[in-house]
Design an enzyme around this catalytic site. Structure first.
Site, short mmCIF file in Angstrom:
data_model
loop_
_atom_site.label_atom_id
_atom_site.label_comp_id
_atom_site.label_asym_id
_atom_site.label_seq_id
_atom_site.Cartn_x
_atom_site.Cartn_y
_atom_site.Cartn_z
N GLN A 76 41.36 44.25 19.99
CA GLN A 76 41.67 44.46 21.42
C GLN A 76 40.42 44.79 22.21
OE1 GLN A 76 44.56 47.63 21.81
NE2 GLN A 76 45.96 46.66 20.38
N CYS A 77 39.35 45.19 21.51
CA CYS A 77 38.11 45.54 22.21
C CYS A 77 37.49 44.28 22.80
CB CYS A 77 37.10 46.15 21.25
SG CYS A 77 37.70 47.61 20.40
N THR A 114 35.68 35.93 28.92
CA THR A 114 36.94 36.56 29.25
C THR A 114 36.88 36.93 30.72
OG1 THR A 114 37.16 37.51 27.04
CG2 THR A 114 38.32 38.66 28.78
N THR A 123 41.53 29.39 43.49
CA THR A 123 41.20 30.04 44.76
C THR A 123 40.15 29.27 45.55
OG1 THR A 123 41.74 32.21 43.90
CG2 THR A 123 40.25 32.16 45.75
N THR A 182 40.28 31.13 38.42
CA THR A 182 39.62 32.04 37.47
C THR A 182 40.60 32.64 36.46
OG1 THR A 182 39.88 33.89 39.01
CG2 THR A 182 37.79 32.69 39.07
N1 ASP Z 1 45.22 32.73 40.93
C1 ASP Z 1 43.97 32.04 41.07
C2 ASP Z 1 43.89 30.98 39.98
O1 ASP Z 1 43.58 31.30 38.87
C3 ASP Z 1 42.83 32.99 40.98
C4 ASP Z 1 41.47 32.38 41.16
O2 ASP Z 1 41.25 31.20 41.25
O3 ASP Z 1 40.50 33.17 41.22
O4 ASP Z 1 44.16 29.83 40.24
#
Ligand code: ASP
Length: 346
Positions: free
Chosen positions: A282-283, A170, A18, A94
């Site tokens: 899973q937690c 995470t 992004t 992300t």
């Molecule tokens: N879809 C994007 C990616 O992971 C989300 C981001 O960068 O926040 O490339």
């Protein structure tokens, strides 16, 4: 340190995400664009007085398209430039940043320089972007030294004023700027008026060997999340995937699963076929303690491996990594329960 100018030097590697995206012609859909001139987008970076250089992947990707091949490409870019820079910043989407950070942490042996991943929730060209702060502080951290040694000789994620060990993170939020969490390990640094480093939590390389990078992964693995009502057909189908080498069992709480007969017998059969089964919770926080309840003692007795407090991202990349190395079954099992690069609390 740049030899001629004696200034700290940082290499910025733009993979996509992004931070470098724009809206596609007249639509609301974001896509990555070529971003060769990252330094022009953030001219503030020059005020550090560092020697900064950037390289951009072509094509840049949305990190949902990340793969072991691109981890290898990223690691190669770092290995090639390792001696010429004090630190590295990887701009990354992300969505899978925690997987890449985990994978790189296992690939690099004897890392003694910072590799800081960052990105943003809003593109850097937008007014309220979080990308500028994330990038500027990541660069400062990548250049930080004390007594001539890197302050953070680790693969980390810097996001929203916090520096986390990469293989402990995470993605927890797709909207808020605080996109990442590290439930089982404290932050390595916090950026406020000053950047505070918490040295007691930072891992320093124990031996002084030169950087070694291991590039092989085996992707014949699967993550199986247990849920109430999971049925035998699902289990059978997963355990009969051709070539399957490892299963990450995402169990309840401290490592518990239903005590149904077919489930345990399916697991036992798989272990007899040399399929590795790694139990993680899973937690988001806490750890697997097999044997604490009746619902996990059979797993322990069957030879399921405990993932302790590893994140799902660390567990899957570590399993693919270990299966890719020339190791015996016992060595793989042994490494899975021990910390390779700080991903497990002993
Ligand atoms: N879809 C994007 C990616 O992971 C989300 C981001 O960068 O926040 O490339």
């Amino acid at each position: 340190m740049d030899k001629k100018t004696q200034r700290p030097s940082v290499l910025i590697i733009y993979t996509g995400g992004t931070i470098g995206m724009v809206h596609r012609h007249g639509s609301n859909t974001l896509g990555p664009v070529k971003f060769d001139q990252i330094l022009d987008e953030v001219p503030e970076l020059h005020r550090f007085g560092y020697n900064l250089r950037s390289i951009a992947f072509n094509p840049p990707i949305d990190s949902s398209n990340m793969s072991p091949e691109i981890w290898v490409k990223t690691a190669k870019a770092i290995q090639k430039n390792y001696n010429n820079y004090d630190g590295f910043v990887i701009l990354h989407g992300t969505d899978t940043m925690a997987y890449t950070a985990s994978a790189l942490s296992f690939m690099f042996e004897n890392l003694d320089k910072p590799v800081i991943l960052t990105g943003s929730q809003l593109p850097i060209g937008t007014l309220r972007t979080d990308g500028k702060e994330n990038l500027i502080t990541a660069v400062e951290i990548a250049a930080a030294k004390q007594n001539g040694k890197a302050m953070i000789p680790e693969v980390c994620i810097y996001f929203d004023f916090k520096l986390f060990r990469g293989n402990r993170t995470t993605k927890r939020d797709s909207e808020n700027f605080s996109a990442f969490v590290s439930e089982n390990y404290p932050s390595l640094a916090l950026a406020g008026v000053d950047i505070r480093y918490y040295k007691q939590f930072i891992q320093y390389p124990s031996n002084k060997g030169i950087l070694n990078v291991n590039y092989q992964f085996n992707t014949n693995v699967v993550v199986l999340k247990i849920f109430p009502g999971i049925n035998k057909d699902v289990f059978d189908a997963v355990f009969h995937i051709p070539g399957l080498k490892g299963v990450i069992l995402e169990s309840f709480g401290t490592g518990n699963v239903p005590t149904t007969r077919w489930l345990l017998s399916c697991i036992k059969k798989a272990i007899r076929k040399n399929i590795i089964i790694l139990n993680i919770t899973q937690c988001q926080g806490g750890r697997v303690v097999m044997g604490q309840y009746e619902t996990s003692i059979e797993l322990l007795n069957s030879g399921v491996i405990t993932g302790k407090d590893m994140t799902s991202e660390a567990a899957i990349t570590k399993l693919m990594f270990l299966l890719g190395q020339k190791l015996s079954m016992n060595e793989i099992k042994n490494h899975l329960t021990k910390s390779l690069s700080g991903e497990i609390s002993e």
